[in-house]
Design an enzyme around this catalytic site. Structure first.
Site, PDB file in Angstrom:
ATOM      1  N   TYR A   1       0.834  -1.210   0.000  1.00  0.00           N
ATOM      2  CA  TYR A   1       0.000   0.000   0.000  1.00  0.00           C
ATOM      3  C   TYR A   1       0.863   1.253   0.000  1.00  0.00           C
ATOM      4  O   TYR A   1       1.804   1.391   0.775  1.00  0.00           O
ATOM      5  CB  TYR A   1      -0.933   0.033   1.224  1.00  0.00           C
ATOM      6  CG  TYR A   1      -1.750   1.307   1.288  1.00  0.00           C
ATOM      7  CD1 TYR A   1      -2.762   1.541   0.371  1.00  0.00           C
ATOM      8  CD2 TYR A   1      -1.478   2.292   2.244  1.00  0.00           C
ATOM      9  CE1 TYR A   1      -3.502   2.713   0.396  1.00  0.00           C
ATOM     10  CE2 TYR A   1      -2.210   3.463   2.279  1.00  0.00           C
ATOM     11  CZ  TYR A   1      -3.219   3.674   1.349  1.00  0.00           C
ATOM     12  OH  TYR A   1      -3.923   4.842   1.370  1.00  0.00           O
TER      13      TYR A   1
ATOM     14  N   GLY B   1      -6.729   4.931  -0.629  1.00  0.00           N
ATOM     15  CA  GLY B   1      -8.088   5.007  -0.113  1.00  0.00           C
ATOM     16  C   GLY B   1      -8.938   3.873  -0.623  1.00  0.00           C
ATOM     17  O   GLY B   1      -8.564   2.694  -0.573  1.00  0.00           O
TER      18      GLY B   1
END
Length: 530
Positions: free
Chosen positions: A72, A79
């Site tokens: 990530y 998001g």
């Protein structure tokens, strides 16, 4: 990261000179460092240790970026779009895009000192060794601060979760040479022009860097630190104006005796009472409550002034504790850990800061409220113990300070509205991925307005109390009170007399409180107040 302020090669004096980013620990940042950069224009310098911490964290990010597994913020979207794996050739574009798309603020420009605090605090975290940003990006952040280039940041755009996203994005945009910024001359120009004029090369963002520049509580924290600095001055100023009102109302200073406050041992209360007692020392006006119109006790707004102001002081002490903890934090998502892992987390949530920002707004409203009640009492001939109606020269022909109190009442009413907590609200965003937010930026913005208005409220009380004291002919005020009146008159604030255009007097009284001249005048007699 350890940071210290260096003045002429010494670390003994803070708030001037240059702030050096030190040895890779976040714990050394102080509120004084933030104020020095945000308001004092101190220069920022990266130490060799900070550069080494940046490089070490970057090596970890580069190694992860080279692996096929998605990480990530390094090789994924963000998001609600975090499930997409981003191929290497699109990652630089991804980082540019997050900055451009998140720079979506609207409304009036945010003040220069707020933006500088925001930038400096983000640089502090970037240099912690937990973000994976390259040293050259951190150096460019320092270069913008040192050049006096202030990105244009707008009032609206932060929900106080996932960091102050839009405000930080506008700052990151300027690092890329895009968007608008204010130069050291105060003129807003395209950021690319300002960077070129100062020989600063725009950054080309790489994996994780765009995200790392956006993901922090830096805006709300910076405003908390500056509010605490301002309130430290205003709470001491409120002790002075309360003492002057007590004196003008011929009240008793016996309620300030330290033995009374020792049996309810709140430290803020004791400090406030001690300050009031110091201001009133030697007064010939106190103790006349048994004269022509005897009264057993003074009204609550006079008698309980230390209890109310003291509760606010203790609230500030709690807020400082939260601010210090946040200063010692490295807020980012994901973060680079010392063992080489890059992990997602929720440390960006602004709740700890938002709560104390709202708590302070409540205390500010109450301090303004009690000051207004004392002012009203000074103007009411039925409660002022011998003062003329509205402190007018010829009541009926003159209105005196009648409408000055209207203005003060309007300010206090606004303070009460601003005391409604922002952090009690939450609006889901990012397709319900970010389904609970802190609204800490909003809490900080309304506290900033509240602090500004509190200054005006205290200025009106000061204006009324000094006039009232001067109208007590035949009684000698305390030496500290005389010093205040003398300094206030020298500052252009006129004393009793026929009606005149009041706004200039009130503006001058506001400036007298705001820039610290009130405290300076008192402390020539009392010594430093607590």
């Amino acid at each position: 990261m350890d940071m210290h302020t260096v003045v002429n090669g010494e670390g003994a004096k803070r708030g001037l000179g240059r702030v050096v980013v030190g040895d890779g620990r976040a714990s050394g940042v102080t509120a004084s460092d933030v104020l020095a950069v945000a308001r004092g224009g101190a220069r920022v310098q990266l130490s060799e240790e900070a550069v080494a911490a940046l490089a070490a964290a970057r090596e970890i990010v580069d190694a992860l970026a080279a692996k096929p597994d998605p990480v990530y913020g390094v090789s994924t979207g963000f998001g609600a779009l975090a499930t997409r794996h981003i191929s290497p050739e699109l990652r630089a574009q991804l980082q540019r895009n997050i900055v451009r798309s998140h720079a979506a603020g609207m409304g009036p420009r945010v003040e220069r000192d707020v933006v500088r605090a925001l930038m400096f605090l983000r640089l502090k975290t970037v240099c912690s060794g937990h973000t994976g940003v390259r040293p050259e990006v951190a150096q460019t952040m320092a270069d913008l601060l040192n050049a006096g280039i202030t990105p244009v940041v707008h009032e609206y755009g932060s929900l106080g979760c996932s960091g102050d996203l839009a405000p930080l994005s506008h700052c990151a945009l300027a690092l890329m040479g895009e968007g608008d910024a204010e130069g050291p001359d105060g003129v807003v120009r395209p950021a690319a022009e300002l960077l070129a004029a100062h020989g600063i090369q725009p950054v080309e963002l790489r994996e994780k860097e765009g995200l790392a520049l956006l993901n922090g509580t830096d805006g709300m924290l910076g405003m908390l630190i500056m509010a605490l600095a301002d309130l430290d001055r205003l709470y001491r100023s409120a002790d002075v104006t309360a003492a002057l009102s007590l004196e003008a109302l011929l009240g008793t200073d016996k309620v300030l005796a330290p033995e009374l406050h020792a049996i309810r041992p709140h430290p803020g209360q004791a400090a406030s009472a001690a300050n009031m007692a110091a201001v009133l020392k030697g007064s010939g006006l106190t103790g006349h409550h048994q004269d022509d119109a005897p009264r057993v006790q003074d009204a609550y707004s006079v008698r309980c002034a230390p209890q109310v102001a003291g509760a606010g002081r203790d609230t500030m002490a709690h807020a400082r504790l939260v601010a210090d903890r946040e200063l010692a934090s490295a807020v980012d998502n994901p973060v680079v850990l010392p063992d080489g892992r890059v992990e997602s987390n929720g440390n960006f949530h602004g709740a700890p800061v938002a709560y104390v920002l709202d708590f302070l707004a409540v205390a500010v409203a109450d301090l303004g409220s009690i000051a207004e009640r004392r002012t009203d009492r000074l103007l009411d001939k039925n409660r002022s113990h011998g003062l003329p109606p509205f402190l007018a020269d010829d009541a009926g022909v003159d209105s005196g300070l009648m409408i000055a109190q209207y203005t003060q009442a309007a300010l206090v009413s606004e303070l009460k509205r601003l005391a409604v907590p922002a952090s009690a609200d939450s609006i889901p965003s990012s397709a319900m991925q970010e389904d609970h937010v802190s609204m800490g930026w909003s809490a900080a913005r309304k506290l900033r307005t509240a602090v500004d208005n509190l200054t005006r409220v205290l200025a009106v009380e000061l204006y009324a109390a000094t006039r009232a004291v001067e109208l007590r002919e035949g009684l000698s005020p305390a030496p500290a009170t005389r010093a205040v009146i003398e300094a206030l008159r020298e500052a252009g604030v006129q004393g009793p007399g026929p009606d005149r255009f009041l706004a200039p007097d009130l503006a001058a009284a506001d400036a007298f409180v705001r820039d610290g001249r009130l405290l300076a005048a008192v402390e020539t007699v009392t010594g430093p107040l607590l």
